[in-house]
Design an enzyme around this catalytic site. Structure first.
Site, PDB file in Angstrom:
ATOM      1  N   LYS A  16       0.869  -1.184   0.000  1.00 27.64           N
ATOM      2  CA  LYS A  16       0.000   0.000   0.000  1.00 27.64           C
ATOM      3  C   LYS A  16       0.898   1.223   0.000  1.00 27.64           C
ATOM      4  CE  LYS A  16      -4.393   0.987   0.020  1.00 27.64           C
ATOM      5  NZ  LYS A  16      -5.538   0.278  -0.538  1.00 27.64           N
ATOM      6  N   ASP A  75      -6.864   4.283  -4.936  1.00 31.86           N
ATOM      7  CA  ASP A  75      -7.552   4.134  -3.636  1.00 31.86           C
ATOM      8  C   ASP A  75      -8.168   5.508  -3.371  1.00 31.86           C
ATOM      9  OD1 ASP A  75      -7.866   2.211  -1.230  1.00 31.86           O
ATOM     10  OD2 ASP A  75      -7.198   4.036  -0.257  1.00 31.86           O
TER      11      ASP A  75
HETATM   12  P1  NDP Z   1     -12.997   7.579  -2.966  1.00 32.19           P
HETATM   13  O1  NDP Z   1     -11.979   8.590  -2.668  1.00 32.19           O
HETATM   14  O2  NDP Z   1     -13.474   7.419  -4.371  1.00 32.19           O
HETATM   15  O3  NDP Z   1     -14.285   7.803  -2.038  1.00 32.19           O
HETATM   16  C1  NDP Z   1     -14.217   7.841  -0.642  1.00 32.19           C
HETATM   17  C2  NDP Z   1     -15.560   8.315  -0.114  1.00 32.19           C
HETATM   18  O4  NDP Z   1     -15.536   8.226   1.312  1.00 32.19           O
HETATM   19  C3  NDP Z   1     -15.874   9.758  -0.474  1.00 32.19           C
HETATM   20  O5  NDP Z   1     -17.261   9.921  -0.644  1.00 32.19           O
HETATM   21  C4  NDP Z   1     -15.390  10.514   0.759  1.00 32.19           C
HETATM   22  O6  NDP Z   1     -16.044  11.742   0.968  1.00 32.19           O
HETATM   23  C5  NDP Z   1     -15.767   9.533   1.861  1.00 32.19           C
HETATM   24  N1  NDP Z   1     -14.904   9.713   3.032  1.00 32.19           N
HETATM   25  C6  NDP Z   1     -13.556   9.703   3.061  1.00 32.19           C
HETATM   26  N2  NDP Z   1     -13.120   9.936   4.315  1.00 32.19           N
HETATM   27  C7  NDP Z   1     -14.221  10.102   5.063  1.00 32.19           C
HETATM   28  C8  NDP Z   1     -14.444  10.363   6.423  1.00 32.19           C
HETATM   29  N3  NDP Z   1     -13.422  10.516   7.272  1.00 32.19           N
HETATM   30  N4  NDP Z   1     -15.739  10.455   6.869  1.00 32.19           N
HETATM   31  C9  NDP Z   1     -16.773  10.301   6.005  1.00 32.19           C
HETATM   32  N5  NDP Z   1     -16.625  10.053   4.696  1.00 32.19           N
HETATM   33  C10 NDP Z   1     -15.373   9.954   4.242  1.00 32.19           C
HETATM   34  O7  NDP Z   1     -12.404   6.183  -2.395  1.00 32.19           O
HETATM   35  P2  NDP Z   1     -12.858   4.719  -2.768  1.00 32.19           P
HETATM   36  O8  NDP Z   1     -14.313   4.661  -2.970  1.00 32.19           O
HETATM   37  O9  NDP Z   1     -11.931   4.216  -3.803  1.00 32.19           O
HETATM   38  O10 NDP Z   1     -12.473   3.940  -1.419  1.00 32.19           O
HETATM   39  C11 NDP Z   1     -13.360   3.842  -0.310  1.00 32.19           C
HETATM   40  C12 NDP Z   1     -12.875   2.744   0.615  1.00 32.19           C
HETATM   41  O11 NDP Z   1     -12.818   1.493  -0.104  1.00 32.19           O
HETATM   42  C13 NDP Z   1     -11.487   2.943   1.192  1.00 32.19           C
HETATM   43  O12 NDP Z   1     -11.445   2.353   2.487  1.00 32.19           O
HETATM   44  C14 NDP Z   1     -10.606   2.127   0.254  1.00 32.19           C
HETATM   45  O13 NDP Z   1      -9.395   1.737   0.874  1.00 32.19           O
HETATM   46  C15 NDP Z   1     -11.507   0.940   0.015  1.00 32.19           C
HETATM   47  N6  NDP Z   1     -11.210   0.194  -1.202  1.00 32.19           N
HETATM   48  C16 NDP Z   1     -11.191   0.802  -2.438  1.00 32.19           C
HETATM   49  C17 NDP Z   1     -10.943   0.055  -3.576  1.00 32.19           C
HETATM   50  C18 NDP Z   1     -11.019   0.634  -4.948  1.00 32.19           C
HETATM   51  O14 NDP Z   1     -10.950  -0.150  -5.911  1.00 32.19           O
HETATM   52  N7  NDP Z   1     -11.185   1.925  -5.114  1.00 32.19           N
HETATM   53  C19 NDP Z   1     -10.583  -1.389  -3.474  1.00 32.19           C
HETATM   54  C20 NDP Z   1     -10.745  -1.950  -2.145  1.00 32.19           C
HETATM   55  C21 NDP Z   1     -11.001  -1.153  -1.068  1.00 32.19           C
HETATM   56  P3  NDP Z   1     -15.711  13.038   0.038  1.00 32.19           P
HETATM   57  O15 NDP Z   1     -16.492  12.802  -1.231  1.00 32.19           O
HETATM   58  O16 NDP Z   1     -16.210  14.169   0.858  1.00 32.19           O
HETATM   59  O17 NDP Z   1     -14.237  13.013  -0.189  1.00 32.19           O
END
Ligand code: NDP
Length: 446
Positions: A128, A168
């Protein structure tokens, strides 16, 4: 030695190595709680040594990233890559750009990634990385310059047979395109050193959707195992990023009701369920970096400032935003409102307190390392397509993804079923550990 003392001794070992890394302690403890009793039952001391081996990453790369903002001022951030373990294949795992990125977070994510990748059955090690750079409010040009500066430093440590990063939080297809283009310029090679690329230049179709879709396929398997289905199920989804929006999209397709989306600012509620048309509006606006509050104001959706989605009455909760977003009081409110399943779309979204409460109430939890493995699985398929110089069509990718999620479900049931109920967390932890430990034993690591 009784299991409790052995787990405590393992926890102390990790805390001595890395005293301040609390998220990492949480992740290693969660694995130890399931794996150590399993190993003690068969008096497998070698297994315990392998677990201790896994408490340290192979390598940590920590570098300076200097770049110029739109005012022509130099800014400096820290970039990192934690190459955790390559027993099963080249290091593989996402890059995160967020001001919360530090080595504590990346150790926990790298450790989890090793277990997740093992579950996919693909030859992928775990890693990571990322930077403490917050892309919010930055212009496209600033992000491009940051990505170029970041990959200039990282390029010497990655490659198609060594370490293959993906996206991510804060790193989507746009950032991957900027980084891949620069990697090409620096190395002179068009090769699979990054995944999550656009299909326009060597990416796999279906990669963007894979984590969210995979989480829904995994949920379908869980429900089928409980003689149930997704149709008509009320679902709360947190987040509105890549994972959340694709989870919502697939849920709607499966005739489930999506009641919420959220972001850092608050929660949007859709009492009659989101439809694809409304979801497409949110997707478009989120891609333009608008907040849910702005989107809700524009389209007159219900919005609850600074609230999480977990107060809503639902059957299934999909936690798809970030780590430790679902706390004990949220778990209590989900339980009081009749929620029966919690699916971790994000990595480690449940706090320990929330997990304990779900266990007490008999609520089924699908751990992230199983439920969200679809993303890295399709990244693995992207590498296969790149190596063969042969892109697959979406039907083939989707069929493989479904099969991988089905197989992960089978592994969870195999090692997690007891007295007619399945503990998916335990099943995933033991199944993944066995895969890793077999390779490491053959290497003669302990
Ligand atoms: P994105 O950046 O696309 O989206 C993250 C979302 O979570 C956004 O809506 C963001 O809000 C919200 N968010 C982030 N931090 C906080 C917080 N502290 N409190 C509330 N909401 C929050 O990321 P992903 O969708 O890619 O990833 C989401 C999760 O999934 C992570 O844990 C990642 O590690 C995991 N993951 C992702 C993969 C992938 O293929 N993308 C694969 C496997 C796991 P805002 O819009 O305001 O930024």
């Amino acid at each position: 030695m009784p299991a409790d003392s052995a787990i405590r001794s393992f926890d102390d070992y990790v805390k001595t190595l890395y005293p301040d890394y609390d998220a990492f302690h949480q992740a290693t403890h969660d694995i130890a709680e399931d794996v150590i009793p399993y190993l003690l039952e068969s008096d497998d001391q070698e297994g315990i040594e392998i677990l201790k081996y896994l408490a340290q990453p192979d390598r940590v790369i920590d570098f300076r990233v200097d770049w110029r903002n739109d005012k022509n001022q130099t800014e400096t951030h820290r970039g990192f890559r934690v190459q955790y373990n390559n027993a099963l294949g080249p290091y593989k795992g996402g890059l995160r750009f967020s001001d919360s990125v530090d080595l504590n977070v990346l150790f926990f994510l790298g450790f989890e990634q090793c277990f997740k990748n093992a579950l996919t059955g693909l030859p992928l090690g775990g890693a990571k990385g990322g930077a403490n750079f917050n892309p919010h409010g930055r212009s496209d040009e600033e992000i491009r310059r940051f990505c170029q500066a970041f990959i200039t430093e990282l390029a010497r440590h990655i490659g198609p047979t060594t370490d293959i990063p993906a996206g991510d939080i804060g790193v989507g297809s746009r950032e991957i395109a900027f980084m891949f283009d620069h990697y090409k310029s620096i190395t002179g090679r068009f090769e699979s050193a990054l995944t999550g690329k656009s299909p326009a230049f060597g990416g796999s179709c279906g990669r963007q959707e894979a984590t969210g879709y995979g989480a829904v396929y995994f949920t379908k398997e869980i429900l089928a195992h409980h003689d149930d289905s997704l149709e008509g199920k009320r679902c709360c989804v947190s987040g509105s990023g890549n994972v959340a929006l694709h989870t919502a999209e697939k849920l709607i397709e499966q005739q489930a009701q999506v009641l919420t989306l959220s972001d850092r600012g608050g929660t949007a509620t859709f009492p009659d369920g989101l439809d694809q048309e409304t979801l497409a509006k949110v997707q478009r606006k989120k891609a333009q970096r608008q907040s849910l509050q702005e989107i809700c104001e524009k389209y007159d959706f219900e919005y609850h400032d600074e609230q999480k989605p977990w107060q809503q009455k639902c059957d299934i909760a999909f936690a798809c935003a970030t780590q430790n977003e679902l706390e004990k009081q949220d778990a209590q409110s989900l339980a009081d409102n009749g929620c029966r399943y919690v699916i971790e779309g994000a990595n480690m979204p449940n706090t320990d307190g929330a997990l304990k409460l779900f266990a007490e109430k008999g609520i089924v939890v699908a751990p992230g390392k199983a439920a969200n493995a679809g993303g890295v699985a399709v990244s693995g398929l992207e590498i296969s397509q790149n190596r063969a110089l042969m892109p697959w069509n979406i039907d083939r990718v989707d069929e493989e993804l479904r099969k991988i999620m089905k197989d992960i479900h089978k592994s969870c049931v195999k090692y997690g079923e007891q007295n007619g109920t399945v503990n998916y967390i335990k099943g995933a932890n033991i199944a993944a550990f066995k895969q890793l430990s077999e390779a490491m034993t053959l290497y003669g690591k302990v």
